[in-house]
Design a protein around this motif. Structure first.
Motif, PDB file in Angstrom:
ATOM      1  N   GLY A   1       0.787  -1.218   0.000  1.00 31.13           N
ATOM      2  CA  GLY A   1       0.000   0.000   0.000  1.00 31.13           C
ATOM      3  C   GLY A   1       0.820   1.269   0.000  1.00 31.13           C
ATOM      4  N   GLU A   2       2.089   1.168  -0.377  1.00 28.58           N
ATOM      5  CA  GLU A   2       2.940   2.359  -0.455  1.00 28.58           C
ATOM      6  C   GLU A   2       3.134   2.733  -1.919  1.00 28.58           C
ATOM      7  OE1 GLU A   2       6.984   4.166   1.577  1.00 28.58           O
ATOM      8  OE2 GLU A   2       6.743   1.993   1.463  1.00 28.58           O
ATOM      9  N   SER A   3       3.128   4.038  -2.180  1.00 30.99           N
ATOM     10  CA  SER A   3       3.282   4.533  -3.549  1.00 30.99           C
ATOM     11  C   SER A   3       4.588   5.297  -3.704  1.00 30.99           C
ATOM     12  CB  SER A   3       2.107   5.435  -3.930  1.00 30.99           C
ATOM     13  OG  SER A   3       0.917   4.679  -4.037  1.00 30.99           O
ATOM     14  N   PHE A   4       5.117   5.252  -4.919  1.00 26.89           N
ATOM     15  CA  PHE A   4       6.398   5.855  -5.227  1.00 26.89           C
ATOM     16  C   PHE A   4       6.297   6.603  -6.549  1.00 26.89           C
ATOM     17  CE2 PHE A   4       6.765   1.814  -3.115  1.00 26.89           C
ATOM     18  CZ  PHE A   4       7.637   2.041  -2.062  1.00 26.89           C
ATOM     19  N   ALA A   5       6.896   7.774  -6.597  1.00 25.95           N
ATOM     20  CA  ALA A   5       6.974   8.538  -7.841  1.00 25.95           C
ATOM     21  C   ALA A   5       8.427   8.534  -8.306  1.00 25.95           C
ATOM     22  CB  ALA A   5       6.479   9.959  -7.635  1.00 25.95           C
ATOM     23  N   PHE A   6       8.628   8.126  -9.551  1.00 29.33           N
ATOM     24  CA  PHE A   6       9.978   8.065 -10.118  1.00 29.33           C
ATOM     25  C   PHE A   6      10.080   9.000 -11.318  1.00 29.33           C
ATOM     26  CE2 PHE A   6       9.250   3.845  -8.275  1.00 29.33           C
ATOM     27  CZ  PHE A   6      10.352   3.715  -7.440  1.00 29.33           C
ATOM     28  N   GLN A   7      11.206   9.687 -11.407  1.00 33.72           N
ATOM     29  CA  GLN A   7      11.513  10.460 -12.610  1.00 33.72           C
ATOM     30  C   GLN A   7      12.472   9.618 -13.444  1.00 33.72           C
ATOM     31  OE1 GLN A   7      13.206  14.354 -12.004  1.00 33.72           O
ATOM     32  NE2 GLN A   7      12.700  15.012 -14.076  1.00 33.72           N
ATOM     33  N   LEU A   8      11.936   9.024 -14.512  1.00 31.15           N
ATOM     34  CA  LEU A   8      12.702   8.049 -15.275  1.00 31.15           C
ATOM     35  C   LEU A   8      13.951   8.637 -15.906  1.00 31.15           C
ATOM     36  CD1 LEU A   8       9.748   6.194 -17.062  1.00 31.15           C
ATOM     37  CD2 LEU A   8      10.957   5.491 -14.981  1.00 31.15           C
TER      38      LEU A   8
ATOM     39  N   ILE B   1      -3.080   2.759  -5.115  1.00 29.25           N
ATOM     40  CA  ILE B   1      -3.625   3.267  -6.371  1.00 29.25           C
ATOM     41  C   ILE B   1      -4.225   2.108  -7.162  1.00 29.25           C
ATOM     42  CG2 ILE B   1      -3.163   4.662  -8.410  1.00 29.25           C
ATOM     43  CD1 ILE B   1      -2.477   6.076  -5.783  1.00 29.25           C
ATOM     44  N   GLU B   2      -5.473   2.249  -7.577  1.00 27.27           N
ATOM     45  CA  GLU B   2      -6.095   1.232  -8.436  1.00 27.27           C
ATOM     46  C   GLU B   2      -5.983   1.592  -9.903  1.00 27.27           C
ATOM     47  OE1 GLU B   2     -10.116   0.439  -7.332  1.00 27.27           O
ATOM     48  OE2 GLU B   2      -9.531  -0.961  -5.756  1.00 27.27           O
ATOM     49  N   GLU B   3      -6.185   2.869 -10.215  1.00 30.23           N
ATOM     50  CA  GLU B   3      -6.058   3.361 -11.584  1.00 30.23           C
ATOM     51  C   GLU B   3      -5.402   4.738 -11.540  1.00 30.23           C
ATOM     52  OE1 GLU B   3      -9.510   2.843 -14.310  1.00 30.23           O
ATOM     53  OE2 GLU B   3     -10.540   2.095 -12.520  1.00 30.23           O
ATOM     54  N   GLY B   4      -4.819   5.135 -12.647  1.00 32.33           N
ATOM     55  CA  GLY B   4      -4.198   6.451 -12.668  1.00 32.33           C
ATOM     56  C   GLY B   4      -3.868   6.903 -14.071  1.00 32.33           C
ATOM     57  N   ASN B   5      -3.741   8.211 -14.211  1.00 40.90           N
ATOM     58  CA  ASN B   5      -3.275   8.811 -15.457  1.00 40.90           C
ATOM     59  C   ASN B   5      -1.971   9.551 -15.206  1.00 40.90           C
ATOM     60  OD1 ASN B   5      -5.036   8.053 -17.624  1.00 40.90           O
ATOM     61  ND2 ASN B   5      -6.664   9.264 -16.678  1.00 40.90           N
ATOM     62  N   GLY B   6      -1.478  10.235 -16.229  1.00 38.06           N
ATOM     63  CA  GLY B   6      -0.142  10.788 -16.173  1.00 38.06           C
ATOM     64  C   GLY B   6      -0.005  12.040 -15.326  1.00 38.06           C
ATOM     65  N   TYR B   7       1.177  12.190 -14.765  1.00 39.66           N
ATOM     66  CA  TYR B   7       1.555  13.359 -13.971  1.00 39.66           C
ATOM     67  C   TYR B   7       1.607  14.597 -14.866  1.00 39.66           C
ATOM     68  CZ  TYR B   7       4.758  16.247 -11.124  1.00 39.66           C
ATOM     69  OH  TYR B   7       5.361  17.253 -10.400  1.00 39.66           O
ATOM     70  N   GLY B   8       0.953  15.671 -14.409  1.00 42.91           N
ATOM     71  CA  GLY B   8       0.971  16.905 -15.191  1.00 42.91           C
ATOM     72  C   GLY B   8       0.757  18.118 -14.307  1.00 42.91           C
ATOM     73  N   ASP B   9       1.566  19.124 -14.496  1.00 41.85           N
ATOM     74  CA  ASP B   9       1.476  20.371 -13.722  1.00 41.85           C
ATOM     75  C   ASP B   9       1.482  20.106 -12.219  1.00 41.85           C
ATOM     76  OD1 ASP B   9       1.254  21.473 -16.201  1.00 41.85           O
ATOM     77  OD2 ASP B   9      -0.793  22.201 -15.971  1.00 41.85           O
ATOM     78  N   GLY B  10       2.239  19.099 -11.786  1.00 39.72           N
ATOM     79  CA  GLY B  10       2.413  18.830 -10.360  1.00 39.72           C
ATOM     80  C   GLY B  10       1.401  17.899  -9.746  1.00 39.72           C
ATOM     81  N   LEU B  11       0.452  17.367 -10.514  1.00 40.40           N
ATOM     82  CA  LEU B  11      -0.608  16.537  -9.955  1.00 40.40           C
ATOM     83  C   LEU B  11      -0.774  15.223 -10.731  1.00 40.40           C
ATOM     84  CD1 LEU B  11      -3.389  19.224  -9.301  1.00 40.40           C
ATOM     85  CD2 LEU B  11      -1.816  18.214  -7.616  1.00 40.40           C
ATOM     86  N   PHE B  12      -1.156  14.175  -9.960  1.00 36.99           N
ATOM     87  CA  PHE B  12      -1.524  12.883 -10.546  1.00 36.99           C
ATOM     88  C   PHE B  12      -3.038  12.723 -10.505  1.00 36.99           C
ATOM     89  CE2 PHE B  12       2.681  11.916  -8.661  1.00 36.99           C
ATOM     90  CZ  PHE B  12       3.329  11.333  -9.743  1.00 36.99           C
ATOM     91  N   PRO B  13      -3.710  12.372 -11.606  1.00 41.14           N
ATOM     92  CA  PRO B  13      -5.105  11.949 -11.540  1.00 41.14           C
ATOM     93  C   PRO B  13      -5.156  10.469 -11.166  1.00 41.14           C
ATOM     94  CG  PRO B  13      -4.430  12.476 -13.804  1.00 41.14           C
ATOM     95  CD  PRO B  13      -3.207  12.413 -12.980  1.00 41.14           C
TER      96      PRO B  13
END
Length: 446
Positions: free
Chosen positions: A217-224, A237-249
């Protein structure tokens, strides 16, 4: 004094006459030598002593090239190869054509036969290179040359690696594969991009940032692009879209709505049936009443409402300065500000890749430009938008690819096909196979 001048004049005339005589004799001698050399070449050719024949033809060409000599020289090379089909003899034949097109670049038949040699040998790189040279020499391609071009330029290899499924991951050349045990985020150029296994791997967004969640249940954000972890927080997170302007949908586990969280997991907006990526200060969302609208980061609506807004695989909505949205049952192209750019009479549309949109009308698929004009009339059972100069089309349950002219350049030999990326790679499934593999161009693109 006059007598002396007369003697000198007579002597000068004699010298001139002698010189002219020598020149004439030399010219006659050269003609005779050239005839003898050609005769020797023909004699040795008749005896199938091809090396001696070619030496004499080369000597004659070096002395005074003519198209007739090149024709005979090339014909002898061909006979030599038919008699002794070795790589060395083929190389001699290729060199003969290279010399011929250099001397007579307007001879289309030389170019065609030159290309045919490489085509017969399966040397597609040389086929493409030579046809580019012919095009630079302003040689119009006949049917045979177009066949050589299409078969060579669009020839593909199939990778050994395979996945049960492959999804586009929002960044050109990056995919999310499932191998039956784990999610694998990989690049068609660089291979796997994540070191650990995750139960959720989102699409790649702005600044090459991707969101992942593990089984704890831990989430991680990576800058590839930097191979760097830039965020870490507790959230499933069950579903998600792309990071944009500082936010994740995202859609969080246990909730029915979509919301927006930042790189630290802080929630900003929520209550949407669907949420897309923020681009240039606004994002498309589907409100609880079913309408699609744009909102800013305060949640305030921006512009009109729509029946549907097309989202790409990472939730982005703006492609090449336009977005697709349905209004009053019609798909329209809009500028970023919401100004209508064109309408498309279509029942359905594929993802807009920016270079030729696939659309469906009355059960058949065709292609349109980004202003709504039809480029290729609907005739296919299914189709996917153009990318990398080609588009996947389906007829009778089998997929192939066409080029921008609508010419079939990869035959209907696939059970499924996707889009070619900037690295010249495309996920596809060959007939009678249960796994996805990667097609790649055999020759260098330009």
């Amino acid at each position: 004094m006059k007598k002396t001048r007369l003697v000198a004049l007579v002597a000068l005339v004699a010298v001139c006459i002698a010189g002219w005589t020598v020149l004439g004799m030399n010219a006659v001698s050269e003609v005779k030598t050239q005839k003898d050399t050609v005769a020797a070449a023909e004699y040795y050719r008749g005896k199938k002593l091809f090396q001696l024949s070619l030496q004499n033809y080369m000597s004659a060409i070096g002395n005074k090239p003519t198209e007739a000599l090149y024709d005979a020289y090339i014909a002898t090379c061909k006979e030599y190869y038919e008699d002794c089909a070795t790589a060395n003899v083929r190389s001699i034949e290729e060199d003969a054509y290279a010399a011929a097109v250099a001397e007579y670049p307007a001879r289309a038949d030389y170019w065609e036969a030159y290309v045919q040699l490489y085509y017969e040998d399966g040397d597609y790189d040389s086929v493409v290179r030579t046809l580019k040279q012919a095009d630079a020499a302003k040689i119009p391609f006949n049917d045979a040359m177009m066949q050589y071009w299409n078969e060579a330029y669009y020839a593909c290899n199939v990778s050994n690696s395979s996945y049960l499924s492959v999804q586009l991951a929002g960044m050109d050349g990056v995919y999310l594969g499932w191998d039956g045990e784990k999610n694998v985020l990989f690049s068609s150029a660089d291979g796997e991009l994540l070191d650990r296994d995750y139960v959720f791997v989102g699409p790649v967004g702005q600044s090459t940032v991707v969101l992942c969640s593990d089984e704890k249940g831990e989430s991680f954000a990576f800058q590839l692009s930097q191979n760097l972890m830039v965020g870490r927080f507790m959230a499933e997170i069950e579903e998600g879209n792309g990071y944009g302007d500082g936010l994740f949908p995202v859609k969080l586990k246990g909730r029915s709505d979509w919301s927006y969280i930042d790189i630290n997991g802080t929630e900003y907006l929520n209550g949407y049936q669907m949420a897309g990526m923020f681009q240039n200060g606004k994002a498309p969302v589907r409100a609880q009443n079913g309408e699609w609208i744009f909102v800013d980061q305060s949640g305030a609506q921006q512009g009109s409402s729509y029946e549907e807004i097309q989202l790409s695989e990472n939730g982005s909505w703006l492609v090449g300065g336009v977005f697709l949205a349905k209004e009053n049952g019609v798909w329209n192209f809009y500028s970023e500000s919401g100004e209508k750019q064109g309408a498309l009479d279509a029942d359905a549309v594929d993802l807009n890749r920016g270079s030729g949109l696939a659309f469906c009308k009355n059960g058949k698929w065709g292609f349109a430009t980004n202003d709504g004009n039809v480029a290729i009339e609907p005739e296919y059972d299914k189709a996917k938008s153009f990318s990398g100069g080609v588009a996947a089309v389906c007829t009778d349950g089998k997929w192939g690819f066409i080029n921008g002219n609508g010419t079939l350049v990869i035959d209907h030999l696939l059970a499924d096909a996707s889009y070619f990326d900037a690295n010249g790679v495309c996920p596809a499934r060959v007939l009678d196979s249960d796994v996805q593999q990667m097609l790649s161009w055999r020759v260098e693109r330009s």
